[in-house]
Design a protein around this motif. Structure first.
Motif, PDB file in Angstrom:
ATOM      1  N   LEU A 175       0.696  -1.264   0.050  1.00 14.89           N
ATOM      2  CA  LEU A 175       0.114   0.053   0.077  1.00 14.89           C
ATOM      3  C   LEU A 175       0.794   1.270   0.091  1.00 14.89           C
ATOM      4  N   GLY A 176       2.147   1.096  -0.152  1.00 15.13           N
ATOM      5  CA  GLY A 176       3.058   1.951  -0.096  1.00 15.13           C
ATOM      6  C   GLY A 176       3.358   2.867   1.379  1.00 15.13           C
ATOM      7  N   ALA A 177       2.770   2.384   2.428  1.00 15.36           N
ATOM      8  CA  ALA A 177       2.788   3.156   3.620  1.00 15.36           C
ATOM      9  C   ALA A 177       4.044   3.618   4.118  1.00 15.36           C
ATOM     10  N   HIS A 178       5.281   2.890   3.727  1.00 18.82           N
ATOM     11  CA  HIS A 178       6.447   3.498   3.922  1.00 18.82           C
ATOM     12  C   HIS A 178       6.995   4.647   3.125  1.00 18.82           C
ATOM     13  N   ARG A 179       6.463   4.769   1.997  1.00 24.03           N
ATOM     14  CA  ARG A 179       6.768   5.726   1.220  1.00 24.03           C
ATOM     15  C   ARG A 179       6.021   7.022   1.808  1.00 24.03           C
ATOM     16  N   PHE A 180       4.830   6.808   2.164  1.00 27.88           N
ATOM     17  CA  PHE A 180       4.007   7.832   2.891  1.00 27.88           C
ATOM     18  C   PHE A 180       4.875   8.318   4.095  1.00 27.88           C
ATOM     19  N   TYR A 181       5.481   7.399   4.843  1.00 29.07           N
ATOM     20  CA  TYR A 181       5.919   7.735   5.943  1.00 29.07           C
ATOM     21  C   TYR A 181       7.587   8.628   5.703  1.00 29.07           C
ATOM     22  N   THR A 182       8.158   8.383   4.639  1.00 30.51           N
ATOM     23  CA  THR A 182       9.379   9.006   4.667  1.00 30.51           C
ATOM     24  C   THR A 182       9.215  10.339   3.730  1.00 30.51           C
ATOM     25  N   GLY A 183       7.962  10.366   3.500  1.00 29.56           N
ATOM     26  CA  GLY A 183       7.544  11.870   2.703  1.00 29.56           C
ATOM     27  C   GLY A 183       7.626  11.733   1.260  1.00 29.56           C
ATOM     28  N   LYS A 184       7.681  10.433   0.660  1.00 30.46           N
ATOM     29  CA  LYS A 184       7.539  10.239  -0.825  1.00 30.46           C
ATOM     30  C   LYS A 184       6.046  10.082  -1.266  1.00 30.46           C
ATOM     31  N   VAL A 185       5.185  11.032  -1.235  1.00 30.90           N
ATOM     32  CA  VAL A 185       3.943  10.799  -1.438  1.00 30.90           C
ATOM     33  C   VAL A 185       3.548  10.597  -2.685  1.00 30.90           C
ATOM     34  N   GLY A 186       4.324  11.147  -3.557  1.00 30.26           N
ATOM     35  CA  GLY A 186       3.931  10.614  -5.072  1.00 30.26           C
ATOM     36  C   GLY A 186       4.090   9.089  -5.619  1.00 30.26           C
ATOM     37  N   THR A 187       5.243   8.748  -5.147  1.00 28.87           N
ATOM     38  CA  THR A 187       5.548   7.281  -5.380  1.00 28.87           C
ATOM     39  C   THR A 187       4.759   6.192  -4.396  1.00 28.87           C
ATOM     40  N   GLY A 188       4.379   7.013  -3.226  1.00 31.95           N
ATOM     41  CA  GLY A 188       3.451   6.327  -2.303  1.00 31.95           C
ATOM     42  C   GLY A 188       2.128   6.052  -2.934  1.00 31.95           C
ATOM     43  N   VAL A 189       1.484   7.109  -3.696  1.00 32.63           N
ATOM     44  CA  VAL A 189       0.481   7.116  -4.337  1.00 32.63           C
ATOM     45  C   VAL A 189       0.404   5.820  -5.558  1.00 32.63           C
ATOM     46  N   LEU A 190       1.729   5.782  -6.250  1.00 30.41           N
ATOM     47  CA  LEU A 190       1.808   4.968  -7.079  1.00 30.41           C
ATOM     48  C   LEU A 190       1.819   3.677  -6.863  1.00 30.41           C
ATOM     49  N   GLN A 191       2.436   3.396  -5.445  1.00 31.08           N
ATOM     50  CA  GLN A 191       2.255   2.014  -4.796  1.00 31.08           C
ATOM     51  C   GLN A 191       1.127   1.589  -4.425  1.00 31.08           C
ATOM     52  N   LEU A 192       0.432   2.603  -3.882  1.00 37.87           N
ATOM     53  CA  LEU A 192      -1.168   2.185  -3.605  1.00 37.87           C
ATOM     54  C   LEU A 192      -1.938   2.007  -4.699  1.00 37.87           C
ATOM     55  N   ILE A 193      -1.933   2.400  -6.060  1.00 42.77           N
ATOM     56  CA  ILE A 193      -2.521   2.188  -7.131  1.00 42.77           C
ATOM     57  C   ILE A 193      -2.255   1.040  -7.752  1.00 42.77           C
ATOM     58  N   THR A 194      -0.789   0.625  -7.817  1.00 39.13           N
ATOM     59  CA  THR A 194      -0.333  -0.534  -8.521  1.00 39.13           C
ATOM     60  C   THR A 194      -0.145  -1.895  -7.604  1.00 39.13           C
ATOM     61  N   ILE A 195      -0.663  -1.566  -6.179  1.00 38.62           N
ATOM     62  CA  ILE A 195      -0.450  -2.741  -5.396  1.00 38.62           C
ATOM     63  C   ILE A 195       1.161  -3.217  -5.158  1.00 38.62           C
ATOM     64  N   GLY A 196       1.762  -1.963  -4.896  1.00 42.71           N
ATOM     65  CA  GLY A 196       3.139  -2.005  -4.722  1.00 42.71           C
ATOM     66  C   GLY A 196       4.030  -2.681  -5.894  1.00 42.71           C
ATOM     67  N   GLY A 197       3.683  -2.217  -6.953  1.00 41.20           N
ATOM     68  CA  GLY A 197       4.236  -2.396  -8.407  1.00 41.20           C
ATOM     69  C   GLY A 197       4.008  -4.044  -8.427  1.00 41.20           C
ATOM     70  N   PHE A 198       2.857  -4.471  -8.119  1.00 41.65           N
ATOM     71  CA  PHE A 198       2.458  -5.853  -8.082  1.00 41.65           C
ATOM     72  C   PHE A 198       3.309  -6.825  -7.165  1.00 41.65           C
ATOM     73  N   GLY A 199       3.748  -6.211  -6.062  1.00 41.20           N
ATOM     74  CA  GLY A 199       4.655  -6.741  -5.228  1.00 41.20           C
ATOM     75  C   GLY A 199       5.969  -6.747  -5.145  1.00 41.20           C
ATOM     76  N   ILE A 200       6.567  -6.350  -6.350  1.00 36.21           N
ATOM     77  CA  ILE A 200       7.891  -6.501  -6.763  1.00 36.21           C
ATOM     78  C   ILE A 200       8.587  -5.110  -6.383  1.00 36.21           C
ATOM     79  N   TRP A 201       7.876  -4.124  -6.543  1.00 41.57           N
ATOM     80  CA  TRP A 201       8.468  -2.694  -5.950  1.00 41.57           C
ATOM     81  C   TRP A 201       8.438  -2.618  -4.459  1.00 41.57           C
ATOM     82  N   ALA A 202       7.569  -3.049  -3.891  1.00 44.48           N
ATOM     83  CA  ALA A 202       7.598  -3.067  -2.439  1.00 44.48           C
ATOM     84  C   ALA A 202       8.537  -4.170  -2.013  1.00 44.48           C
TER      85      ALA A 202
END
Length: 73
Positions: free
Chosen positions: A24-51
């Motif tokens: 869900l990109g929670a770690h990216r939201f926590y570190t201030g990377k909101v834009g990529t956090g939203v992308l991870q949220l939409i893509t379900i963590g880059g289909f798990g690979i990105w997470a």
């Protein structure tokens, strides 16, 4: 002249967020990377690979916050 105020983010918190809700990109939201956090949220963590890659980067200490600061252990 005053020094810029920076808040350092915890390595442990980022690791736990990435492990439990990384897709869900929670770690990216926590570190201030909101834009990529939203992308991870939409893509379900880059289909798990990105997470998963982020989890490895956090574990080895290569993950940085939005200001480029390393996470504090």
């Amino acid at each position: 002249m005053t020094a810029p105020v920076t808040t350092q983010k915890s390595w442990v918190v980022a690791l736990l967020l990435c492990f439990f809700v990384g897709v869900l990109g929670a770690h990216r939201f926590y570190t201030g990377k909101v834009g990529t956090g939203v992308l991870q949220l939409i893509t379900i963590g880059g289909f798990g690979i990105w997470a998963f890659i982020d989890l490895i980067m956090i574990l080895v200490g290569a993950f940085r916050d939005k200001q480029g600061q390393p996470l504090v252990k």
